[in-house]
Design a protein around this motif. Structure first.
Motif, PDB file in Angstrom:
ATOM      1  N   ARG A 278       0.830  -1.206   0.000  1.00 21.12           N
ATOM      2  CA  ARG A 278       0.000   0.000   0.000  1.00 21.12           C
ATOM      3  C   ARG A 278       0.865   1.258   0.000  1.00 21.12           C
ATOM      4  NH1 ARG A 278      -2.947  -2.480   4.122  1.00 21.12           N
ATOM      5  NH2 ARG A 278      -2.213  -0.889   5.585  1.00 21.12           N
ATOM      6  N   LEU A 279       1.889   1.268   0.858  1.00 18.66           N
ATOM      7  CA  LEU A 279       2.764   2.436   0.929  1.00 18.66           C
ATOM      8  C   LEU A 279       3.512   2.652  -0.382  1.00 18.66           C
ATOM      9  CD1 LEU A 279       4.257   2.162   4.533  1.00 18.66           C
ATOM     10  CD2 LEU A 279       2.723   3.933   3.669  1.00 18.66           C
ATOM     11  N   SER A 280       3.945   1.566  -1.004  1.00 18.20           N
ATOM     12  CA  SER A 280       4.706   1.697  -2.253  1.00 18.20           C
ATOM     13  C   SER A 280       3.848   2.289  -3.365  1.00 18.20           C
ATOM     14  CB  SER A 280       5.262   0.338  -2.686  1.00 18.20           C
ATOM     15  OG  SER A 280       4.223  -0.531  -3.134  1.00 18.20           O
ATOM     16  N   ARG A 281       2.526   2.131  -3.240  1.00 18.56           N
ATOM     17  CA  ARG A 281       1.627   2.729  -4.227  1.00 18.56           C
ATOM     18  C   ARG A 281       1.240   4.156  -3.846  1.00 18.56           C
ATOM     19  NH1 ARG A 281      -0.151  -2.798  -4.878  1.00 18.56           N
ATOM     20  NH2 ARG A 281      -0.197  -3.324  -7.116  1.00 18.56           N
ATOM     21  N   GLN A 282       0.956   4.360  -2.564  1.00 21.19           N
ATOM     22  CA  GLN A 282       0.523   5.687  -2.133  1.00 21.19           C
ATOM     23  C   GLN A 282       1.639   6.716  -2.251  1.00 21.19           C
ATOM     24  OE1 GLN A 282      -0.707   6.069   2.000  1.00 21.19           O
ATOM     25  NE2 GLN A 282      -2.275   7.549   1.445  1.00 21.19           N
ATOM     26  N   LEU A 283       2.859   6.330  -1.881  1.00 17.61           N
ATOM     27  CA  LEU A 283       4.010   7.210  -2.023  1.00 17.61           C
ATOM     28  C   LEU A 283       4.483   7.126  -3.467  1.00 17.61           C
ATOM     29  CD1 LEU A 283       5.913   6.128   1.202  1.00 17.61           C
ATOM     30  CD2 LEU A 283       4.572   8.216   0.893  1.00 17.61           C
ATOM     31  N   GLN A 284       4.504   8.224  -4.140  1.00 20.23           N
ATOM     32  CA  GLN A 284       4.878   8.228  -5.558  1.00 20.23           C
ATOM     33  C   GLN A 284       6.401   8.125  -5.669  1.00 20.23           C
ATOM     34  OE1 GLN A 284       2.837  11.372  -7.807  1.00 20.23           O
ATOM     35  NE2 GLN A 284       1.406  11.571  -6.112  1.00 20.23           N
ATOM     36  N   ILE A 285       6.884   6.881  -5.697  1.00 16.28           N
ATOM     37  CA  ILE A 285       8.326   6.619  -5.717  1.00 16.28           C
ATOM     38  C   ILE A 285       8.826   6.705  -7.164  1.00 16.28           C
ATOM     39  CG2 ILE A 285      10.129   4.958  -5.147  1.00 16.28           C
ATOM     40  CD1 ILE A 285       8.259   3.825  -3.007  1.00 16.28           C
ATOM     41  N   ARG A 286       9.869   7.489  -7.351  1.00 18.72           N
ATOM     42  CA  ARG A 286      10.411   7.688  -8.696  1.00 18.72           C
ATOM     43  C   ARG A 286      11.928   7.588  -8.670  1.00 18.72           C
ATOM     44  NH1 ARG A 286       6.626  12.999 -10.021  1.00 18.72           N
ATOM     45  NH2 ARG A 286       4.628  11.888  -9.989  1.00 18.72           N
ATOM     46  N   ALA A 287      12.508   7.380  -9.850  1.00 21.14           N
ATOM     47  CA  ALA A 287      13.958   7.254  -9.968  1.00 21.14           C
ATOM     48  C   ALA A 287      14.591   8.629 -10.105  1.00 21.14           C
ATOM     49  CB  ALA A 287      14.322   6.391 -11.161  1.00 21.14           C
ATOM     50  N   ALA A 288      15.651   8.863  -9.330  1.00 21.33           N
ATOM     51  CA  ALA A 288      16.366  10.139  -9.402  1.00 21.33           C
ATOM     52  C   ALA A 288      17.518  10.071 -10.391  1.00 21.33           C
ATOM     53  CB  ALA A 288      16.893  10.529  -8.021  1.00 21.33           C
ATOM     54  N   THR A 289      17.814   8.885 -10.906  1.00 23.67           N
ATOM     55  CA  THR A 289      18.905   8.708 -11.859  1.00 23.67           C
ATOM     56  C   THR A 289      18.373   7.958 -13.080  1.00 23.67           C
ATOM     57  OG1 THR A 289      19.635   6.554 -11.007  1.00 23.67           O
ATOM     58  CG2 THR A 289      20.497   8.525  -9.915  1.00 23.67           C
ATOM     59  N   VAL A 294      15.557  -0.952 -10.184  1.00 28.97           N
ATOM     60  CA  VAL A 294      14.828  -1.226  -8.943  1.00 28.97           C
ATOM     61  C   VAL A 294      13.369  -0.798  -9.096  1.00 28.97           C
ATOM     62  CG1 VAL A 294      14.633  -0.656  -6.501  1.00 28.97           C
ATOM     63  CG2 VAL A 294      16.879  -1.044  -7.504  1.00 28.97           C
ATOM     64  N   LEU A 295      13.140   0.354  -9.724  1.00 27.01           N
ATOM     65  CA  LEU A 295      11.775   0.829  -9.926  1.00 27.01           C
ATOM     66  C   LEU A 295      11.010  -0.111 -10.858  1.00 27.01           C
ATOM     67  CD1 LEU A 295      10.259   3.254  -8.807  1.00 27.01           C
ATOM     68  CD2 LEU A 295      10.732   4.469 -10.928  1.00 27.01           C
ATOM     69  N   ASP A 296      11.681  -0.630 -11.891  1.00 25.20           N
ATOM     70  CA  ASP A 296      11.048  -1.603 -12.789  1.00 25.20           C
ATOM     71  C   ASP A 296      10.659  -2.863 -12.023  1.00 25.20           C
ATOM     72  OD1 ASP A 296      11.467   0.178 -14.845  1.00 25.20           O
ATOM     73  OD2 ASP A 296      13.288  -0.812 -15.577  1.00 25.20           O
ATOM     74  N   ALA A 297      11.542  -3.316 -11.141  1.00 29.88           N
ATOM     75  CA  ALA A 297      11.245  -4.508 -10.346  1.00 29.88           C
ATOM     76  C   ALA A 297      10.080  -4.245  -9.391  1.00 29.88           C
ATOM     77  CB  ALA A 297      12.483  -4.933  -9.564  1.00 29.88           C
ATOM     78  N   LEU A 298      10.010  -3.030  -8.832  1.00 27.06           N
ATOM     79  CA  LEU A 298       8.899  -2.679  -7.952  1.00 27.06           C
ATOM     80  C   LEU A 298       7.582  -2.723  -8.722  1.00 27.06           C
ATOM     81  CD1 LEU A 298       7.748  -1.628  -5.270  1.00 27.06           C
ATOM     82  CD2 LEU A 298       8.279   0.694  -6.046  1.00 27.06           C
ATOM     83  N   HIS A 299       7.558  -2.150  -9.913  1.00 27.69           N
ATOM     84  CA  HIS A 299       6.342  -2.176 -10.729  1.00 27.69           C
ATOM     85  C   HIS A 299       5.972  -3.615 -11.082  1.00 27.69           C
ATOM     86  CE1 HIS A 299       7.343   2.190 -12.141  1.00 27.69           C
ATOM     87  NE2 HIS A 299       6.770   2.159 -10.958  1.00 27.69           N
ATOM     88  N   GLY A 359      19.155   8.288  -1.957  1.00 32.72           N
ATOM     89  CA  GLY A 359      18.737   9.350  -2.860  1.00 32.72           C
ATOM     90  C   GLY A 359      18.596   8.915  -4.299  1.00 32.72           C
ATOM     91  N   ASP A 360      18.878   7.640  -4.616  1.00 34.82           N
ATOM     92  CA  ASP A 360      18.701   7.158  -5.990  1.00 34.82           C
ATOM     93  C   ASP A 360      17.222   7.045  -6.347  1.00 34.82           C
ATOM     94  OD1 ASP A 360      21.402   7.025  -6.396  1.00 34.82           O
ATOM     95  OD2 ASP A 360      21.585   4.936  -5.803  1.00 34.82           O
ATOM     96  N   LEU A 361      16.381   6.857  -5.345  1.00 35.95           N
ATOM     97  CA  LEU A 361      14.931   6.944  -5.517  1.00 35.95           C
ATOM     98  C   LEU A 361      14.429   8.096  -4.657  1.00 35.95           C
ATOM     99  CD1 LEU A 361      13.787   3.185  -5.305  1.00 35.95           C
ATOM    100  CD2 LEU A 361      14.160   4.552  -7.366  1.00 35.95           C
ATOM    101  N   TYR A 362      13.331   8.700  -5.062  1.00 31.57           N
ATOM    102  CA  TYR A 362      12.768   9.794  -4.270  1.00 31.57           C
ATOM    103  C   TYR A 362      11.254   9.692  -4.276  1.00 31.57           C
ATOM    104  CZ  TYR A 362      11.500  12.339  -8.582  1.00 31.57           C
ATOM    105  OH  TYR A 362      10.955  12.714  -9.771  1.00 31.57           O
ATOM    106  N   ASP A 371      13.798  14.677  -4.647  1.00 30.15           N
ATOM    107  CA  ASP A 371      14.851  14.522  -5.650  1.00 30.15           C
ATOM    108  C   ASP A 371      15.911  15.601  -5.419  1.00 30.15           C
ATOM    109  OD1 ASP A 371      16.426  14.081  -7.826  1.00 30.15           O
ATOM    110  OD2 ASP A 371      14.946  14.719  -9.327  1.00 30.15           O
ATOM    111  N   TYR A 372      17.082  15.186  -4.933  1.00 28.96           N
ATOM    112  CA  TYR A 372      18.114  16.174  -4.622  1.00 28.96           C
ATOM    113  C   TYR A 372      18.648  16.855  -5.878  1.00 28.96           C
ATOM    114  CZ  TYR A 372      21.691  12.772  -6.071  1.00 28.96           C
ATOM    115  OH  TYR A 372      22.445  11.888  -6.788  1.00 28.96           O
ATOM    116  N   HIS A 373      18.467  16.229  -7.038  1.00 31.07           N
ATOM    117  CA  HIS A 373      18.919  16.866  -8.278  1.00 31.07           C
ATOM    118  C   HIS A 373      18.176  18.175  -8.529  1.00 31.07           C
ATOM    119  CE1 HIS A 373      20.182  12.644  -8.999  1.00 31.07           C
ATOM    120  NE2 HIS A 373      21.197  13.224  -9.602  1.00 31.07           N
ATOM    121  N   ALA A 374      16.910  18.236  -8.069  1.00 29.31           N
ATOM    122  CA  ALA A 374      16.121  19.456  -8.281  1.00 29.31           C
ATOM    123  C   ALA A 374      16.666  20.623  -7.477  1.00 29.31           C
ATOM    124  CB  ALA A 374      14.662  19.198  -7.907  1.00 29.31           C
TER     125      ALA A 374
END
Length: 400
Positions: A278-289, A294-299, A359-362, A371-374
């Motif tokens: 539930r948390l992985s869906r509610q929190l909009q997790i995105r790749a910072a790089t 890892v994000l593909d595996a999560l999906h 910080g590779d995911l945000y 996203d620290y890049h921002a």
């Protein structure tokens, strides 16, 4: 001329700077540069406070103009006690999170849904400096309901409430990320503790196996003939419990050799499975790089969440995982490559946790896990400063 310059510069700086002391220092610096006589500190203090109030009033008016009558009423409703309740929504905004128990995680999930359903605060505050939003939110947080009702300047009241709502939305997301990370940390900690318990429990088994090997090796130099050696080995194995018992002991001990606690994670993880999904869906997790493995595996595991068979098709890359993890996940089923469903789930959530920390995911709409890049200067801005920077630190300006 110096006064007009100070007023212009301080007014512009007050759009983003919240601390009056910084604005006073800016005014002093400008007056010194212009070789103007410095006025009394109280004069500068009054000037800065007056200019800040003007800037704030402009911001109140600007934000109020973005609100519809319906949205203004929603903000007003935060200060009213709903029918059947005993406290205002405003007081609920200021609630603090408790321990990251499963029940409280669910409560905080519902809280974020409630907060996001009130107003789209980020859209309404677009273009407003984050420092000013934080300043207004802190001001609102320090007030009580009666204090805000006493604010007759409606645009100011709406601005304070909206900034507080915006800041609480961000903080609630951050708190949910922390809860997510704590659940994963506790899952791994419980598995390590269980491994140590098993290792203590199996120490006697290990000692028996070592003693068995010693008894065999001890007599081997004296037994020249293979038949005599074979009889001796069989006798020793029988004395130490028999071949089948020793083989079972070996499987038991070798399963957790080299401090490998990964097979023990599932027992604790399964009680957290639903809340982590539930948390992985509610929190909009995105790749910072550019690395999205890892994000593909999560999906992938999210898509297969309700397929609880033991094995899943080998359709996701494990290039992000260590060899130890990959060896636990990769298997075969019906003579075809397959993935151990349980180990894959635990592995993916573990790596999501690690990547959020690094910080590779945000998380979109977060502050602590944004996203620290921002936050970095755009490369176009860096290029303008590059020559002066390289000269200052003694570096060449080109790769060659």
């Amino acid at each position: 001329g110096g006064r007009e310059l100070v007023i212009t510069a301080v007014t512009e700086a007050a759009q983003t700077i919240s601390d009056p002391a910084d604005l006073i220092n800016l005014a002093i610096e400008l007056l010194v540069q212009q070789r103007c006589q410095l006025p009394a500190f109280s004069t500068l203090d009054r000037l800065v406070n007056h200019l800040c109030e003007q800037v704030h009033q402009q911001l109140y008016t600007q934000i109020n103009a973005r609100l519809t009558d319906s949205q203004r009423q929603q903000l007003e409703d935060l200060l009213r006690v709903p029918v059947g309740d005993h406290r205002t929504p405003f007081n609920q905004l200021k609630a603090f999170p408790q321990k990251a128990t499963l029940s409280h995680v669910r409560e905080w999930e519902a809280r974020l849904d409630w907060l996001e359903g009130i107003l789209d605060a980020p859209a309404l505050l677009a273009g407003i400096a984050n420092s000013k939003i934080k300043q207004f939110a802190a001001h609102a947080h320090a007030l009580e309901v009666g204090d805000l009702l006493d604010v007759n300047d409606r645009p100011k009241r709406y601005t304070l409430l909206l900034c507080l709502l915006y800041q609480v939305q961000i903080q609630t997301r951050d708190q949910l990320v922390v809860m997510f990370l704590k659940r994963l940390r506790r899952i791994h900690s419980a598995a390590r503790d269980r491994l140590r318990t098993l290792q203590d429990k199996h120490r006697a088994i290990t000692e028996n196996m070592v003693e068995t090997l010693h008894d065999i090796v001890d007599k081997t130099p004296e037994l020249v003939e293979d038949a005599a050696l074979g009889n001796h080995v069989r006798q020793v194995l029988t004395e130490h419990g028999g071949v089948e018992a020793l083989a079972a002991d070996y499987q038991l001990v070798s399963a957790y050799h080299d401090n490998n606690y990964l097979p023990l994670l599932w027992d604790t993880y399964q009680s957290h499975r639903q809340v982590l999904y539930r948390l992985s869906r509610q929190l909009q997790i995105r790749a910072a790089t550019q690395d999205t493995l890892v994000l593909d595996a999560l999906h992938f595991i999210q898509q297969h969440q309700h397929q609880t068979r033991d094995y899943w098709p080998d359709e996701v890359s494990l290039a992000f995982a260590s060899e130890r993890w990959a060896s636990q996940i990769r298997t075969s089923h019906k003579d075809k490559p397959a993935l151990d469903r349980r180990m894959l789930e635990v592995c993916v959530f573990s790596y999501v946790s690690n990547r959020l920390r690094s910080g590779d995911l945000y998380v979109a709409g977060s502050e602590e896990y944004a996203d620290y890049h921002a936050q970095l200067l755009p490369w176009e801005e860096c290029e303008k400063r590059l020559a002066a920077y390289c000269e200052a630190v003694g570096l060449p300006t080109t790769a060659v």
